[in-house]
Design an enzyme around this catalytic site. Sequence first.
Site, PDB file in Angstrom:
ATOM      1  N   ARG A 175     -17.664  -2.114  10.129  1.00  0.00           N
ATOM      2  CA  ARG A 175     -16.303  -1.850  10.598  1.00  0.00           C
ATOM      3  C   ARG A 175     -16.219  -0.416  11.089  1.00  0.00           C
ATOM      4  O   ARG A 175     -16.789   0.476  10.471  1.00  0.00           O
ATOM      5  CB  ARG A 175     -15.312  -2.052   9.444  1.00  0.00           C
ATOM      6  CG  ARG A 175     -14.983  -3.496   9.208  1.00  0.00           C
ATOM      7  CD  ARG A 175     -14.266  -3.711   7.913  1.00  0.00           C
ATOM      8  NE  ARG A 175     -13.176  -2.769   7.647  1.00  0.00           N
ATOM      9  CZ  ARG A 175     -12.338  -2.893   6.613  1.00  0.00           C
ATOM     10  NH1 ARG A 175     -12.461  -3.914   5.775  1.00  0.00           N
ATOM     11  NH2 ARG A 175     -11.397  -2.009   6.412  1.00  0.00           N
ATOM     12  N   ARG A 214      -9.627   7.514   4.619  1.00  0.00           N
ATOM     13  CA  ARG A 214      -9.006   6.359   3.955  1.00  0.00           C
ATOM     14  C   ARG A 214      -8.826   6.622   2.468  1.00  0.00           C
ATOM     15  O   ARG A 214      -7.852   6.184   1.867  1.00  0.00           O
ATOM     16  CB  ARG A 214      -9.857   5.109   4.173  1.00  0.00           C
ATOM     17  CG  ARG A 214      -9.747   4.608   5.601  1.00  0.00           C
ATOM     18  CD  ARG A 214     -10.842   3.636   5.930  1.00  0.00           C
ATOM     19  NE  ARG A 214     -10.721   2.381   5.219  1.00  0.00           N
ATOM     20  CZ  ARG A 214     -11.744   1.563   4.982  1.00  0.00           C
ATOM     21  NH1 ARG A 214     -12.965   1.897   5.362  1.00  0.00           N
ATOM     22  NH2 ARG A 214     -11.547   0.434   4.361  1.00  0.00           N
ATOM     23  N   ARG A 230     -21.404  -0.837   3.900  1.00  0.00           N
ATOM     24  CA  ARG A 230     -20.832  -2.188   3.954  1.00  0.00           C
ATOM     25  C   ARG A 230     -21.021  -2.809   5.346  1.00  0.00           C
ATOM     26  O   ARG A 230     -20.878  -2.144   6.365  1.00  0.00           O
ATOM     27  CB  ARG A 230     -19.342  -2.089   3.637  1.00  0.00           C
ATOM     28  CG  ARG A 230     -18.626  -3.404   3.684  1.00  0.00           C
ATOM     29  CD  ARG A 230     -17.347  -3.342   2.917  1.00  0.00           C
ATOM     30  NE  ARG A 230     -16.300  -2.628   3.624  1.00  0.00           N
ATOM     31  CZ  ARG A 230     -15.040  -2.583   3.192  1.00  0.00           C
ATOM     32  NH1 ARG A 230     -14.692  -3.152   2.063  1.00  0.00           N
ATOM     33  NH2 ARG A 230     -14.132  -1.919   3.882  1.00  0.00           N
ATOM     34  N   ARG A 280       0.815  -1.210   0.000  1.00  0.00           N
ATOM     35  CA  ARG A 280       0.000   0.000   0.000  1.00  0.00           C
ATOM     36  C   ARG A 280       0.848   1.259   0.000  1.00  0.00           C
ATOM     37  O   ARG A 280       0.296   2.361   0.049  1.00  0.00           O
ATOM     38  CB  ARG A 280      -0.860   0.005   1.258  1.00  0.00           C
ATOM     39  CG  ARG A 280      -2.332  -0.305   0.960  1.00  0.00           C
ATOM     40  CD  ARG A 280      -2.966  -0.453   2.278  1.00  0.00           C
ATOM     41  NE  ARG A 280      -4.338  -0.170   2.410  1.00  0.00           N
ATOM     42  CZ  ARG A 280      -5.245  -1.116   2.655  1.00  0.00           C
ATOM     43  NH1 ARG A 280      -4.942  -2.376   2.627  1.00  0.00           N
ATOM     44  NH2 ARG A 280      -6.481  -0.762   2.917  1.00  0.00           N
TER      45      ARG A 280
HETATM   46  P1  AMP Z   1      -8.447  -3.164   4.500  1.00  0.00           P
HETATM   47  O1  AMP Z   1      -9.349  -4.200   5.064  1.00  0.00           O
HETATM   48  O2  AMP Z   1      -7.545  -3.708   3.421  1.00  0.00           O
HETATM   49  O3  AMP Z   1      -9.174  -1.912   4.062  1.00  0.00           O
HETATM   50  O4  AMP Z   1      -7.457  -2.700   5.670  1.00  0.00           O
HETATM   51  C1  AMP Z   1      -7.961  -2.127   6.866  1.00  0.00           C
HETATM   52  C2  AMP Z   1      -6.885  -1.312   7.553  1.00  0.00           C
HETATM   53  O5  AMP Z   1      -5.769  -2.154   7.880  1.00  0.00           O
HETATM   54  C3  AMP Z   1      -6.287  -0.185   6.723  1.00  0.00           C
HETATM   55  O6  AMP Z   1      -7.086   0.990   6.751  1.00  0.00           O
HETATM   56  C4  AMP Z   1      -4.946   0.008   7.430  1.00  0.00           C
HETATM   57  O7  AMP Z   1      -5.091   0.683   8.653  1.00  0.00           O
HETATM   58  C5  AMP Z   1      -4.542  -1.431   7.746  1.00  0.00           C
HETATM   59  N1  AMP Z   1      -3.775  -2.037   6.632  1.00  0.00           N
HETATM   60  C6  AMP Z   1      -4.125  -3.108   5.852  1.00  0.00           C
HETATM   61  N2  AMP Z   1      -3.181  -3.371   4.938  1.00  0.00           N
HETATM   62  C7  AMP Z   1      -2.197  -2.455   5.132  1.00  0.00           C
HETATM   63  C8  AMP Z   1      -0.945  -2.179   4.497  1.00  0.00           C
HETATM   64  N3  AMP Z   1      -0.509  -2.908   3.470  1.00  0.00           N
HETATM   65  N4  AMP Z   1      -0.202  -1.144   4.979  1.00  0.00           N
HETATM   66  C9  AMP Z   1      -0.600  -0.405   6.028  1.00  0.00           C
HETATM   67  N5  AMP Z   1      -1.776  -0.581   6.656  1.00  0.00           N
HETATM   68  C10 AMP Z   1      -2.573  -1.610   6.228  1.00  0.00           C
END
Ligand code: AMP
Length: 209
Positions: free
Chosen positions: A153, A164, A122, A88
Amino acid sequence: MNIIFLGPPGAGKGTQAQRICDALSIPQISTGDMLRKAVKEGTPTGLKAKEYMDAGKLVPDEVLIELIRDRLSEEDCQKGYILDGFPRTVPQAEALEGIARIDAVVELNVPDDHLVNRLSGRRVCLNCGATYHVSLLQGRENCEKCGEKLIQRKDDAPETVLNRLKVYHDQTAPLIDFYQGKGLLQTFDGTKGMEEVYQSIMEALNKLS
Ligand code: AMP
């Protein structure tokens, strides 16, 4: 095949990755799911990550790089995987180059106004990771797959969603150029129906294998 799924939160990465992993019999590696599990279990990684996640910020690169390095060394990753939510940031992508050989990067492109609606409606299952949109649940409150209660969430609350998206544009979107430069990027229109997007991705991946 080792594949990265790239795209803003709410673009459908998780849903598509899950289906494609089932079709190809490879694991889906969702760093968001791994971190949520760590938070739920109160592990040291979970304790470090919680505050960032609740605020819609990225968890520090070193935490993620270690998490992915460990996960990719496991036996089930040896025949391929889909990375869903990693890398990311550019430093994460650079670190990944020292850990894995990537065959394809699938980008799902969806404009911000669609994403706000998708994310704030969601509902997710904390047990199996399945996601639903509230408009299609018709009042149902439990997961169709495992029966567990569905929740919203914390980071899908409207003000966090905007944060985000900003984080995505500032820190993750540069990876589009990064992977385009390496000739790995394939972009798909994520506003199309779930089935159509799935078919287009499968078609593109079949051409590579
Ligand atoms: P997601 O379910 O992929 O939207 O991830 C939820 C949260 O997890 C994100 O908003 C970040 O806080 C953290 N997160 C997930 N993947 C990463 C990553 N590759 N780098 C940094 N934070 C992450």
